[in-house]
Design a protein around this motif. Sequence first.
Motif, mmCIF file in Angstrom:
data_model
loop_
_atom_site.group_PDB
_atom_site.id
_atom_site.type_symbol
_atom_site.label_atom_id
_atom_site.label_comp_id
_atom_site.label_asym_id
_atom_site.label_seq_id
_atom_site.Cartn_x
_atom_site.Cartn_y
_atom_site.Cartn_z
ATOM 1 N N THR A 84 97.727 -28.448 70.735
ATOM 2 C CA THR A 84 98.588 -29.240 69.873
ATOM 3 C C THR A 84 98.906 -28.483 68.589
ATOM 4 O OG1 THR A 84 97.457 -31.206 70.708
ATOM 5 C CG2 THR A 84 98.804 -31.493 68.763
ATOM 6 N N VAL A 85 100.145 -28.570 68.164
ATOM 7 C CA VAL A 85 100.582 -27.993 66.890
ATOM 8 C C VAL A 85 100.561 -29.109 65.850
ATOM 9 C CG1 VAL A 85 102.475 -26.862 65.654
ATOM 10 C CG2 VAL A 85 102.074 -26.328 68.069
ATOM 11 N N LYS A 86 99.909 -28.862 64.727
ATOM 12 C CA LYS A 86 99.829 -29.864 63.650
ATOM 13 C C LYS A 86 100.223 -29.223 62.327
ATOM 14 C CE LYS A 86 97.291 -33.268 65.743
ATOM 15 N NZ LYS A 86 97.693 -34.624 65.898
ATOM 16 N N GLU A 87 100.756 -30.058 61.444
ATOM 17 C CA GLU A 87 101.018 -29.595 60.086
ATOM 18 C C GLU A 87 99.689 -29.583 59.336
ATOM 19 O OE1 GLU A 87 104.406 -30.552 57.050
ATOM 20 O OE2 GLU A 87 102.800 -32.023 56.804
ATOM 21 N N VAL A 88 99.373 -28.441 58.740
ATOM 22 C CA VAL A 88 98.133 -28.279 57.989
ATOM 23 C C VAL A 88 98.495 -28.009 56.531
ATOM 24 C CG1 VAL A 88 96.025 -26.912 57.724
ATOM 25 C CG2 VAL A 88 96.932 -27.371 60.011
ATOM 26 N N VAL A 89 97.836 -28.748 55.634
ATOM 27 C CA VAL A 89 98.062 -28.573 54.199
ATOM 28 C C VAL A 89 96.736 -28.189 53.562
ATOM 29 C CG1 VAL A 89 98.794 -29.665 52.048
ATOM 30 C CG2 VAL A 89 99.875 -30.328 54.219
ATOM 31 N N PHE A 90 96.727 -27.036 52.908
ATOM 32 C CA PHE A 90 95.568 -26.578 52.147
ATOM 33 C C PHE A 90 95.967 -26.594 50.686
ATOM 34 C CE2 PHE A 90 93.648 -23.047 49.815
ATOM 35 C CZ PHE A 90 92.311 -23.368 49.940
ATOM 36 N N SER A 91 95.197 -27.277 49.857
ATOM 37 C CA SER A 91 95.539 -27.291 48.430
ATOM 38 C C SER A 91 94.291 -27.118 47.578
ATOM 39 C CB SER A 91 96.269 -28.573 48.052
ATOM 40 O OG SER A 91 95.453 -29.690 48.271
ATOM 41 N N ASP A 92 94.467 -26.363 46.512
ATOM 42 C CA ASP A 92 93.410 -26.113 45.544
ATOM 43 C C ASP A 92 93.999 -26.365 44.158
ATOM 44 O OD1 ASP A 92 91.427 -25.233 43.873
ATOM 45 O OD2 ASP A 92 91.315 -23.215 44.691
ATOM 46 N N PRO A 93 93.777 -27.557 43.594
ATOM 47 C CA PRO A 93 94.369 -27.877 42.296
ATOM 48 C C PRO A 93 93.868 -26.989 41.155
ATOM 49 C CG PRO A 93 92.864 -29.611 42.998
ATOM 50 C CD PRO A 93 92.978 -28.651 44.134
ATOM 51 N N ASP A 94 92.661 -26.433 41.278
ATOM 52 C CA ASP A 94 92.126 -25.581 40.217
ATOM 53 C C ASP A 94 92.899 -24.268 40.075
ATOM 54 O OD1 ASP A 94 90.224 -27.488 39.690
ATOM 55 O OD2 ASP A 94 88.637 -26.489 40.831
ATOM 56 N N SER A 95 93.295 -23.677 41.214
ATOM 57 C CA SER A 95 94.006 -22.395 41.160
ATOM 58 C C SER A 95 95.512 -22.562 41.284
ATOM 59 C CB SER A 95 93.513 -21.468 42.277
ATOM 60 O OG SER A 95 93.907 -21.989 43.538
ATOM 61 N N GLY A 96 95.949 -23.745 41.691
ATOM 62 C CA GLY A 96 97.378 -23.973 41.880
ATOM 63 C C GLY A 96 97.885 -23.513 43.234
ATOM 64 N N ILE A 97 96.986 -23.083 44.119
ATOM 65 C CA ILE A 97 97.391 -22.624 45.450
ATOM 66 C C ILE A 97 97.609 -23.838 46.344
ATOM 67 C CG2 ILE A 97 96.655 -21.395 47.528
ATOM 68 C CD1 ILE A 97 95.032 -19.542 45.706
ATOM 69 N N ALA A 98 98.739 -23.856 47.032
ATOM 70 C CA ALA A 98 99.020 -24.891 48.020
ATOM 71 C C ALA A 98 99.788 -24.249 49.165
ATOM 72 C CB ALA A 98 99.819 -26.026 47.403
ATOM 73 N N LYS A 99 99.310 -24.430 50.381
ATOM 74 C CA LYS A 99 99.963 -23.864 51.565
ATOM 75 C C LYS A 99 100.168 -24.983 52.576
ATOM 76 C CE LYS A 99 99.716 -19.459 50.398
ATOM 77 N NZ LYS A 99 100.869 -18.636 50.173
ATOM 78 N N THR A 100 101.362 -25.056 53.126
ATOM 79 C CA THR A 100 101.687 -26.016 54.176
ATOM 80 C C THR A 100 102.337 -25.259 55.319
ATOM 81 O OG1 THR A 100 102.065 -27.770 52.560
ATOM 82 C CG2 THR A 100 102.986 -28.102 54.754
ATOM 83 N N ALA A 101 101.866 -25.476 56.536
ATOM 84 C CA ALA A 101 102.440 -24.781 57.698
ATOM 85 C C ALA A 101 102.076 -25.510 58.977
ATOM 86 C CB ALA A 101 101.923 -23.354 57.761
ATOM 87 N N ASN A 102 102.906 -25.345 59.999
ATOM 88 C CA ASN A 102 102.562 -25.808 61.337
ATOM 89 C C ASN A 102 101.614 -24.774 61.925
ATOM 90 O OD1 ASN A 102 104.137 -28.109 61.259
ATOM 91 N ND2 ASN A 102 105.949 -27.041 61.997
ATOM 92 N N MET A 103 100.462 -25.256 62.429
ATOM 93 C CA MET A 103 99.427 -24.333 62.888
ATOM 94 C C MET A 103 98.891 -24.733 64.253
ATOM 95 S SD MET A 103 97.407 -23.527 59.362
ATOM 96 C CE MET A 103 97.445 -21.737 59.432
ATOM 97 N N ILE A 104 98.326 -23.723 64.925
ATOM 98 C CA ILE A 104 97.613 -23.937 66.180
ATOM 99 C C ILE A 104 96.153 -23.544 65.973
ATOM 100 C CG2 ILE A 104 99.598 -23.618 67.706
ATOM 101 C CD1 ILE A 104 98.662 -20.711 68.139
ATOM 102 N N CYS A 105 95.279 -24.123 66.767
ATOM 103 C CA CYS A 105 93.854 -23.805 66.718
ATOM 104 C C CYS A 105 93.586 -22.735 67.773
ATOM 105 C CB CYS A 105 93.025 -25.055 66.977
ATOM 106 S SG CYS A 105 91.253 -24.777 66.823
#
Length: 135
Positions: A84-105
């Motif tokens: 299954t392909v899912k949208e994955v969101v990784f966010s780190d408010p301390d560093s301001g890094i945020a990544k959103t992408a469709n990903m596979i396991c």
Amino acid sequence: MSLCTGFNCSVSIGGKTIKTIGDVTFSQSRTEIEVKNKASDEVRYLSGLKSTSFELTVQAGTDPEDVGAVDGYKLLLDMFENQTVKEVVFSDPDSGIAKTANMICTKFDASEPLDDLATASVTLKITAQGATEGP
């Protein structure tokens, strides 16, 4: 520049925040393209395609007092087993890094000790496919 920890980081998969995530490693790399001048044997390099992956650990189960919590272990195992392909969101408010992408396991290595909760080491990679509900 201030130092940051991953303490406030969050990972959401398919719109569901996973609270049982352990360490997360975010990796990016690019292939290199070699360009060679045959007349002078001069070699130069160009930047090629970018590859991005998340490596993380996840613990099975949820906090019984956290009503509506999502079992990230089961969600990621299902993602792996059913391709299954899912949208994955990784966010780190301390560093301001945020990544959103469709990903596979692409990897799900489980450890199930007799005297502790099951955990898994998981690798997620970006895909060109859109999010899906099944294989």
